[in-house]
Design a protein around this motif. Structure first.
Motif, PDB file in Angstrom:
ATOM      1  N   TYR A 151      -3.922   0.383   1.658  1.00  0.00           N
ATOM      2  CA  TYR A 151      -2.957   0.291   2.759  1.00  0.00           C
ATOM      3  C   TYR A 151      -2.897  -1.114   3.346  1.00  0.00           C
ATOM      4  O   TYR A 151      -1.814  -1.667   3.568  1.00  0.00           O
ATOM      5  N   ARG A 152      -4.047  -1.730   3.592  1.00  0.00           N
ATOM      6  CA  ARG A 152      -4.057  -3.058   4.210  1.00  0.00           C
ATOM      7  C   ARG A 152      -3.409  -4.097   3.315  1.00  0.00           C
ATOM      8  O   ARG A 152      -2.692  -4.992   3.791  1.00  0.00           O
ATOM      9  N   SER A 161      -1.053  -3.573   1.066  1.00  0.00           N
ATOM     10  CA  SER A 161       0.384  -3.339   0.974  1.00  0.00           C
ATOM     11  C   SER A 161       1.109  -3.814   2.227  1.00  0.00           C
ATOM     12  O   SER A 161       2.245  -4.299   2.152  1.00  0.00           O
ATOM     13  N   LYS A 162       0.464  -3.701   3.403  1.00  0.00           N
ATOM     14  CA  LYS A 162       1.114  -4.110   4.634  1.00  0.00           C
ATOM     15  C   LYS A 162       1.224  -5.628   4.753  1.00  0.00           C
ATOM     16  O   LYS A 162       2.060  -6.150   5.496  1.00  0.00           O
ATOM     17  N   ASN A 186       4.308   0.666  -3.653  1.00  0.00           N
ATOM     18  CA  ASN A 186       3.673   1.871  -3.109  1.00  0.00           C
ATOM     19  C   ASN A 186       4.700   2.926  -2.723  1.00  0.00           C
ATOM     20  O   ASN A 186       4.517   4.121  -2.972  1.00  0.00           O
ATOM     21  N   GLU A 214       4.060  -3.247  -1.081  1.00  0.00           N
ATOM     22  CA  GLU A 214       4.537  -2.116  -0.288  1.00  0.00           C
ATOM     23  C   GLU A 214       5.721  -1.439  -0.966  1.00  0.00           C
ATOM     24  O   GLU A 214       5.813  -0.202  -0.989  1.00  0.00           O
TER      25      GLU A 214
END
Length: 254
Positions: A140-141, A143-144, A153, A150
Protein backbone atom coordinates in the motif's frame (compact mmCIF):
# COMPACT_ATOMS: atom_id res chain seq x y z
CA UNK A 1 -20.35 -34.86 -12.99
CA UNK A 2 -17.05 -33.65 -11.53
CA UNK A 3 -15.20 -34.65 -14.69
CA UNK A 4 -17.56 -32.50 -16.77
CA UNK A 5 -18.11 -29.41 -14.60
CA UNK A 6 -14.80 -29.34 -12.71
CA UNK A 7 -12.47 -31.09 -15.17
CA UNK A 8 -8.70 -31.19 -15.32
CA UNK A 9 -7.80 -27.75 -16.74
CA UNK A 10 -6.79 -27.89 -20.39
CA UNK A 11 -5.11 -25.35 -22.63
CA UNK A 12 -8.55 -24.58 -24.08
CA UNK A 13 -9.98 -23.79 -20.63
CA UNK A 14 -7.06 -21.50 -19.75
CA UNK A 15 -7.39 -19.72 -23.10
CA UNK A 16 -11.12 -19.13 -22.56
CA UNK A 17 -10.37 -17.71 -19.13
CA UNK A 18 -7.61 -15.44 -20.44
CA UNK A 19 -9.93 -14.17 -23.17
CA UNK A 20 -12.59 -13.34 -20.60
CA UNK A 21 -10.19 -11.46 -18.30
CA UNK A 22 -8.91 -9.47 -21.27
CA UNK A 23 -12.34 -8.53 -22.61
CA UNK A 24 -14.39 -8.26 -19.40
CA UNK A 25 -11.84 -6.96 -16.90
CA UNK A 26 -9.16 -5.41 -19.16
CA UNK A 27 -6.42 -7.56 -17.63
CA UNK A 28 -4.73 -9.52 -20.45
CA UNK A 29 -2.62 -12.65 -20.02
CA UNK A 30 -4.54 -13.54 -16.84
CA UNK A 31 -5.77 -17.12 -16.62
CA UNK A 32 -7.45 -16.96 -13.22
CA UNK A 33 -7.94 -15.18 -9.90
CA UNK A 34 -6.85 -17.08 -6.79
CA UNK A 35 -7.84 -16.80 -3.15
CA UNK A 36 -8.70 -18.91 -0.11
CA UNK A 37 -11.94 -19.02 1.85
CA UNK A 38 -12.20 -20.25 5.43
CA UNK A 39 -15.09 -22.69 5.83
CA UNK A 40 -16.19 -22.86 9.47
CA UNK A 41 -16.21 -26.34 11.01
CA UNK A 42 -16.71 -27.95 14.38
CA UNK A 43 -13.32 -28.48 16.02
CA UNK A 44 -12.12 -32.02 15.20
CA UNK A 45 -10.99 -34.15 18.12
CA UNK A 46 -7.31 -34.18 19.10
CA UNK A 47 -6.18 -31.64 16.46
CA UNK A 48 -4.84 -28.94 18.76
CA UNK A 49 -4.74 -25.51 17.12
CA UNK A 50 -4.25 -26.75 13.54
CA UNK A 51 -7.73 -25.71 12.47
CA UNK A 52 -7.95 -22.52 14.55
CA UNK A 53 -7.64 -19.49 12.27
CA UNK A 54 -7.10 -15.76 12.72
CA UNK A 55 -10.88 -15.25 12.54
CA UNK A 56 -11.14 -16.89 15.98
CA UNK A 57 -12.93 -19.94 14.68
CA UNK A 58 -12.10 -23.45 13.50
CA UNK A 59 -11.92 -23.79 9.74
CA UNK A 60 -10.58 -25.59 6.71
CA UNK A 61 -9.57 -23.63 3.63
CA UNK A 62 -11.12 -23.78 0.19
CA UNK A 63 -8.33 -22.60 -2.14
CA UNK A 64 -9.72 -21.82 -5.57
CA UNK A 65 -8.75 -20.45 -8.97
CA UNK A 66 -11.73 -18.75 -10.60
CA UNK A 67 -12.36 -17.67 -14.20
CA UNK A 68 -13.77 -14.24 -15.17
CA UNK A 69 -17.33 -15.61 -15.10
CA UNK A 70 -17.16 -16.72 -11.42
CA UNK A 71 -16.65 -20.39 -12.29
CA UNK A 72 -14.15 -22.57 -10.41
CA UNK A 73 -11.26 -23.84 -12.55
CA UNK A 74 -9.20 -25.53 -9.80
CA UNK A 75 -9.88 -26.14 -6.12
CA UNK A 76 -7.82 -27.45 -3.23
CA UNK A 77 -9.83 -28.22 -0.09
CA UNK A 78 -8.76 -29.13 3.40
CA UNK A 79 -5.88 -26.82 4.29
CA UNK A 80 -5.48 -26.09 8.01
CA UNK A 81 -7.17 -22.88 9.07
CA UNK A 82 -4.02 -21.73 10.89
CA UNK A 83 -1.98 -21.62 7.66
CA UNK A 84 -1.71 -18.66 5.32
CA UNK A 85 -3.27 -18.67 1.84
CA UNK A 86 0.15 -18.43 0.23
CA UNK A 87 1.52 -21.35 2.22
CA UNK A 88 -1.51 -23.52 1.47
CA UNK A 89 -1.24 -22.78 -2.25
CA UNK A 90 2.49 -23.56 -2.40
CA UNK A 91 1.96 -26.88 -0.59
CA UNK A 92 -1.06 -27.88 -2.67
CA UNK A 93 -0.99 -30.11 -5.71
CA UNK A 94 -2.07 -27.28 -8.01
CA UNK A 95 0.58 -24.95 -6.55
CA UNK A 96 3.31 -27.51 -7.13
CA UNK A 97 2.10 -28.06 -10.67
CA UNK A 98 2.26 -24.34 -11.36
CA UNK A 99 5.77 -24.26 -9.94
CA UNK A 100 6.79 -27.10 -12.27
CA UNK A 101 4.83 -25.62 -15.21
CA UNK A 102 2.69 -28.73 -15.64
CA UNK A 103 -0.73 -27.08 -15.89
CA UNK A 104 -1.17 -26.84 -19.69
CA UNK A 105 -1.05 -23.05 -19.86
CA UNK A 106 -0.85 -21.53 -23.32
CA UNK A 107 2.38 -20.10 -24.72
CA UNK A 108 3.72 -16.69 -23.72
CA UNK A 109 2.25 -13.80 -25.72
CA UNK A 110 3.04 -10.05 -25.63
CA UNK A 111 0.74 -7.74 -23.71
CA UNK A 112 -1.20 -5.24 -25.85
CA UNK A 113 1.14 -2.52 -27.08
CA UNK A 114 4.28 -4.50 -26.20
CA UNK A 115 6.65 -6.65 -28.22
CA UNK A 116 8.29 -8.94 -25.66
CA UNK A 117 6.49 -12.20 -24.77
CA UNK A 118 4.85 -12.24 -21.36
CA UNK A 119 3.70 -15.35 -19.45
CA UNK A 120 0.08 -15.98 -18.56
CA UNK A 121 -0.43 -15.49 -14.84
CA UNK A 122 -2.74 -15.89 -11.89
CA UNK A 123 -3.68 -12.82 -9.86
CA UNK A 124 -3.96 -12.82 -6.08
CA UNK A 125 -3.83 -10.55 -3.04
CA UNK A 126 -0.97 -9.71 -0.68
CA UNK A 127 -1.19 -13.14 1.00
CA UNK A 128 0.52 -14.73 -2.00
CA UNK A 129 4.18 -14.52 -2.95
CA UNK A 130 5.11 -12.81 -6.19
CA UNK A 131 5.94 -15.47 -8.78
CA UNK A 132 6.55 -15.44 -12.54
CA UNK A 133 3.12 -17.11 -12.83
CA UNK A 134 1.38 -15.19 -9.99
CA UNK A 135 0.98 -11.42 -9.80
CA UNK A 136 0.10 -9.62 -6.56
CA UNK A 137 -0.40 -5.92 -5.71
CA UNK A 138 2.38 -3.61 -4.63
CA UNK A 139 2.40 -2.82 -0.88
CA UNK A 140 0.00 0.00 0.00
CA UNK A 141 2.70 2.52 0.93
CA UNK A 142 4.61 1.94 -2.29
CA UNK A 143 1.52 2.34 -4.44
CA UNK A 144 0.51 5.61 -2.77
CA UNK A 145 3.92 7.11 -3.55
CA UNK A 146 3.92 6.00 -7.18
CA UNK A 147 0.91 6.59 -9.49
CA UNK A 148 2.16 3.92 -11.92
CA UNK A 149 2.07 1.28 -9.19
CA UNK A 150 -1.31 2.50 -7.96
CA UNK A 151 -2.81 2.21 -11.45
CA UNK A 152 -1.51 -1.36 -11.65
CA UNK A 153 -2.97 -2.17 -8.21
CA UNK A 154 -6.38 -0.79 -9.14
CA UNK A 155 -6.51 -2.80 -12.37
CA UNK A 156 -5.34 -6.00 -10.70
CA UNK A 157 -7.66 -5.71 -7.68
CA UNK A 158 -10.68 -5.04 -9.88
CA UNK A 159 -10.04 -8.23 -11.85
CA UNK A 160 -9.16 -10.22 -8.73
CA UNK A 161 -12.55 -9.59 -7.13
CA UNK A 162 -14.12 -12.30 -9.27
CA UNK A 163 -12.81 -14.94 -6.86
CA UNK A 164 -14.32 -13.15 -3.85
CA UNK A 165 -17.60 -12.80 -5.74
CA UNK A 166 -17.54 -16.52 -6.57
CA UNK A 167 -17.18 -17.36 -2.87
CA UNK A 168 -20.09 -15.03 -2.10
CA UNK A 169 -22.31 -16.67 -4.71
CA UNK A 170 -21.36 -20.11 -3.36
CA UNK A 171 -22.25 -19.16 0.21
CA UNK A 172 -25.59 -17.59 -0.69
CA UNK A 173 -26.63 -20.47 -2.92
CA UNK A 174 -25.70 -23.20 -0.42
CA UNK A 175 -26.54 -21.89 3.02
CA UNK A 176 -24.61 -24.67 4.75
CA UNK A 177 -21.60 -22.34 4.46
CA UNK A 178 -23.28 -19.76 6.69
CA UNK A 179 -22.89 -21.88 9.84
CA UNK A 180 -20.30 -24.34 11.18
CA UNK A 181 -20.29 -27.68 9.38
CA UNK A 182 -20.37 -30.41 12.01
CA UNK A 183 -19.40 -33.49 9.97
CA UNK A 184 -15.99 -35.16 9.97
CA UNK A 185 -13.25 -33.34 8.06
CA UNK A 186 -13.22 -35.93 5.28
CA UNK A 187 -16.99 -35.59 4.82
CA UNK A 188 -16.78 -31.80 4.98
CA UNK A 189 -14.23 -31.81 2.16
CA UNK A 190 -16.62 -33.86 0.01
CA UNK A 191 -19.49 -31.46 0.82
CA UNK A 192 -17.43 -28.44 -0.23
CA UNK A 193 -16.22 -30.09 -3.43
CA UNK A 194 -19.77 -31.14 -4.33
CA UNK A 195 -20.96 -27.57 -3.80
CA UNK A 196 -18.20 -26.28 -6.11
CA UNK A 197 -19.19 -28.75 -8.84
CA UNK A 198 -22.87 -27.82 -8.51
CA UNK A 199 -21.91 -24.13 -8.57
CA UNK A 200 -20.12 -24.68 -11.90
CA UNK A 201 -23.08 -26.66 -13.22
CA UNK A 202 -25.39 -23.72 -12.57
CA UNK A 203 -22.93 -21.21 -14.03
CA UNK A 204 -22.63 -23.26 -17.23
CA UNK A 205 -26.30 -24.14 -17.69
CA UNK A 206 -27.93 -20.91 -16.53
CA UNK A 207 -25.49 -18.23 -17.66
CA UNK A 208 -24.82 -17.29 -21.25
CA UNK A 209 -21.08 -16.74 -21.49
CA UNK A 210 -18.23 -17.99 -23.69
CA UNK A 211 -16.69 -19.95 -20.83
CA UNK A 212 -19.30 -22.67 -21.28
CA UNK A 213 -16.86 -24.66 -23.39
CA UNK A 214 -15.60 -27.53 -21.24
CA UNK A 215 -13.14 -30.05 -22.54
CA UNK A 216 -12.48 -33.53 -21.16
CA UNK A 217 -9.19 -33.87 -23.03
CA UNK A 218 -6.00 -33.20 -21.09
CA UNK A 219 -3.05 -31.88 -23.03
CA UNK A 220 0.13 -32.80 -21.18
CA UNK A 221 2.44 -30.88 -23.51
CA UNK A 222 4.91 -28.64 -21.71
CA UNK A 223 5.14 -25.44 -23.74
CA UNK A 224 7.84 -23.68 -21.72
CA UNK A 225 10.68 -26.08 -20.90
CA UNK A 226 13.21 -23.27 -20.79
CA UNK A 227 10.99 -21.29 -18.42
CA UNK A 228 10.69 -24.31 -16.11
CA UNK A 229 14.45 -24.72 -15.96
CA UNK A 230 14.80 -21.09 -14.92
CA UNK A 231 12.31 -21.60 -12.09
CA UNK A 232 14.64 -24.14 -10.52
CA UNK A 233 16.88 -21.26 -9.46
CA UNK A 234 14.85 -19.29 -6.89
CA UNK A 235 16.93 -16.15 -7.26
CA UNK A 236 16.49 -16.07 -11.01
CA UNK A 237 12.80 -16.87 -10.57
CA UNK A 238 12.43 -13.82 -8.32
CA UNK A 239 14.09 -11.59 -10.91
CA UNK A 240 11.80 -13.00 -13.59
CA UNK A 241 8.76 -12.28 -11.41
CA UNK A 242 9.80 -8.62 -10.99
CA UNK A 243 10.35 -8.30 -14.73
CA UNK A 244 6.96 -9.84 -15.49
CA UNK A 245 5.24 -7.47 -13.07
CA UNK A 246 6.97 -4.48 -14.68
CA UNK A 247 5.44 -5.51 -18.00
CA UNK A 248 1.98 -5.41 -16.45
CA UNK A 249 2.78 -2.05 -14.81
CA UNK A 250 3.79 -0.68 -18.22
CA UNK A 251 0.55 -2.03 -19.75
CA UNK A 252 -1.54 -0.33 -17.05
CA UNK A 253 0.26 2.98 -17.70
CA UNK A 254 0.27 3.48 -21.47
Amino acid sequence: MEGIYLPEPTTEIWEQSAKGFREKWQFPNCIGAIDGRHVTIKCPNRTGSNYFCYLNKFSIVLMAIVDPYYKFICVDIGGFGKNSDGGIFEASNMGQRFEANLINVTNHTPLPGQNEPCPHVLIGDEAFALKPYLMRPFPYRQSKLCPRKENYNVRLCRARRVVENAFGILSQKWRIFLKPITTKVETTILIIKTACVQHNFLRVTQCDNPSNVLSKEVNQTNHENVFTAMLNDSRRATNIAFNVREKFVAYCNP
